[in-house]
Design a protein around this motif. Structure first.
Motif, short mmCIF file in Angstrom:
data_model
loop_
_atom_site.label_atom_id
_atom_site.label_comp_id
_atom_site.label_asym_id
_atom_site.label_seq_id
_atom_site.Cartn_x
_atom_site.Cartn_y
_atom_site.Cartn_z
N LEU A 38 -0.20 1.53 -6.95
CA LEU A 38 1.01 2.08 -7.56
C LEU A 38 1.66 3.16 -6.69
CD1 LEU A 38 0.12 2.26 -11.34
CD2 LEU A 38 1.92 0.89 -10.27
N GLN A 39 0.92 3.66 -5.70
CA GLN A 39 1.49 4.67 -4.81
C GLN A 39 2.49 4.08 -3.81
OE1 GLN A 39 -2.83 6.09 -4.12
NE2 GLN A 39 -1.57 7.69 -3.24
N VAL A 40 2.46 2.75 -3.63
CA VAL A 40 3.30 2.14 -2.60
C VAL A 40 4.76 2.11 -3.04
CG1 VAL A 40 3.71 0.04 -1.27
CG2 VAL A 40 1.37 0.72 -1.82
N ASP A 41 5.64 2.55 -2.15
CA ASP A 41 7.08 2.53 -2.40
C ASP A 41 7.67 1.25 -1.78
OD1 ASP A 41 9.80 2.92 -2.59
OD2 ASP A 41 9.74 5.03 -1.97
N TRP A 42 7.68 0.19 -2.58
CA TRP A 42 8.11 -1.12 -2.07
C TRP A 42 9.59 -1.10 -1.67
CZ3 TRP A 42 4.33 -4.04 -0.60
CH2 TRP A 42 3.10 -3.97 -1.25
N ALA A 43 10.37 -0.33 -2.38
CA ALA A 43 11.80 -0.25 -2.04
C ALA A 43 11.96 0.34 -0.63
CB ALA A 43 12.54 0.61 -3.06
N ALA A 44 11.20 1.39 -0.34
CA ALA A 44 11.29 2.02 0.99
C ALA A 44 10.83 1.07 2.07
CB ALA A 44 10.46 3.31 1.01
N LEU A 45 9.79 0.30 1.79
CA LEU A 45 9.29 -0.65 2.78
C LEU A 45 10.33 -1.74 3.06
CD1 LEU A 45 5.62 -0.94 1.53
CD2 LEU A 45 6.30 -0.23 3.83
N HIS A 46 10.96 -2.24 1.99
CA HIS A 46 11.99 -3.26 2.18
C HIS A 46 13.18 -2.67 2.93
CE1 HIS A 46 14.95 -6.40 1.20
NE2 HIS A 46 13.89 -7.18 1.27
N GLY A 47 13.51 -1.45 2.57
CA GLY A 47 14.63 -0.78 3.24
C GLY A 47 14.37 -0.55 4.72
N ALA A 48 13.09 -0.39 5.09
CA ALA A 48 12.76 -0.14 6.50
C ALA A 48 12.82 -1.41 7.34
CB ALA A 48 11.36 0.47 6.60
N GLY A 49 12.86 -2.57 6.67
CA GLY A 49 12.98 -3.82 7.42
C GLY A 49 11.88 -4.84 7.15
N PHE A 50 10.90 -4.47 6.35
CA PHE A 50 9.84 -5.44 6.03
C PHE A 50 10.39 -6.53 5.12
CE2 PHE A 50 7.54 -1.60 7.24
CZ PHE A 50 6.68 -2.13 8.20
N ARG A 51 9.88 -7.77 5.32
CA ARG A 51 10.44 -8.90 4.60
C ARG A 51 9.42 -9.72 3.83
NH1 ARG A 51 13.83 -6.21 4.39
NH2 ARG A 51 15.88 -6.23 5.38
N ALA A 52 8.12 -9.47 4.01
CA ALA A 52 7.12 -10.26 3.29
C ALA A 52 5.89 -9.41 3.02
CB ALA A 52 6.72 -11.49 4.12
N ALA A 53 5.23 -9.69 1.90
CA ALA A 53 4.01 -8.96 1.53
C ALA A 53 2.89 -9.96 1.24
CB ALA A 53 4.26 -8.07 0.32
N ILE A 54 1.75 -9.71 1.87
CA ILE A 54 0.60 -10.61 1.75
C ILE A 54 -0.55 -9.82 1.11
CG2 ILE A 54 -1.03 -12.02 3.06
CD1 ILE A 54 1.23 -11.68 5.36
N PHE A 55 -1.10 -10.36 0.04
CA PHE A 55 -2.16 -9.65 -0.69
C PHE A 55 -3.49 -10.39 -0.61
CE2 PHE A 55 1.69 -8.06 -2.58
CZ PHE A 55 1.40 -6.76 -2.96
N ASP A 56 -4.55 -9.63 -0.38
CA ASP A 56 -5.90 -10.11 -0.62
C ASP A 56 -6.07 -10.18 -2.14
OD1 ASP A 56 -8.77 -10.46 -0.23
OD2 ASP A 56 -8.93 -8.38 -0.93
#
Ligand SMILES: [Mg+2]
Length: 218
Positions: A38-56
């Motif tokens: 829950l600490q992860v700021d997904w909006a900031a990550l997307h805004g920085a240019g990341f386009r995909a998330a892979i989860f174990d």
């Protein structure tokens, strides 16, 4: 039983870990080492240019061998999907791995239960290439985020391929086999020591000199 034992003994991974331990210790260190997804700021990550998330899966989204998301993981995953859309998938060393799930039955059951695509692959993390992920997501590895609880498997895999790596604290050690418990302790001791020695996660182009903490909610 034998199959479960096989899932827990990752000799190729262990040998790669020790090889790296002498040469490129930073590959074992995540960009974000956090207590809760829950600490992860997904909006900031997307805004920085990341386009995909892979989860174990095990001890990242669910307790080991379970089919239900942990509540905090469910909420973080929902936030992630609100920014990354369909570019979210599960990449496990059991479900979807040809060696243990040749027909993809476990992967299909997980997809039905979690509502997230489970990638089919033939090599265990941290081994294996990234071509399947590139074709699945249609973006480059440095635009991907790898999220997983194990330094040896998830983090080394993501860092080897130039992804941003996120390591949440595992939910539980309950039900884990002795091999995994020992590996965990060894990984934790090694990575803590390397951090003290001044080693760090590999540099990433989207960090642009800012601390990775910029991707955490305050
Ligand atoms: Mg795991």
């Amino acid at each position: 039983m034998l199959q479960r034992l096989g899932q827990n003994v990752n000799l190729a991974g262990a040998s790669l870990f020790f090889h790296i331990a002498w040469r490129e210790r930073g590959l074992c260190l995540p960009h974000l080492d956090i207590s809760d997804l829950l600490q992860v700021d997904w909006a900031a990550l997307h805004g920085a240019g990341f386009r995909a998330a892979i989860f174990d899966k095990d001890n990242t989204l669910t307790v080991p061998y379970a089919l239900e998301l942990q509540p905090s993981a469910a909420e973080s995953l929902a936030r992630c999907r609100s920014h990354f859309g369909d570019a979210v998938a599960l990449f496990s060393n059991s479900a979807g791995l040809a060696q243990f799930d040749p027909e993809g039955e476990e992967a299909a059951a997980l997809e039905a239960s979690l509502g997230v695509p489970v990638l089919r692959h033939s090599e265990k993390k941290p081994g294996g290439g990234v071509e399947d992920l590139v074709s699945h997501f249609g973006c480059q590895p440095h635009e991907m985020i790898m999220v997983g609880d194990r330094y040896l498997t998830d983090i080394v895999f993501g860092n080897r391929h130039g992804m941003l790596t996120v390591r949440p604290r595992p939910f539980t050690s309950e039900g884990e086999p002795v091999t995994v418990a020992l590996a965990r302790r060894l990984e934790a001791a090694c990575t803590a020591r390397w951090l003290v020695q001044g080693h760090a996660a590999p540099s990433h182009p989207f960090l642009k000199g800012q601390a990775s903490g910029a991707f955490l909610l305050q």
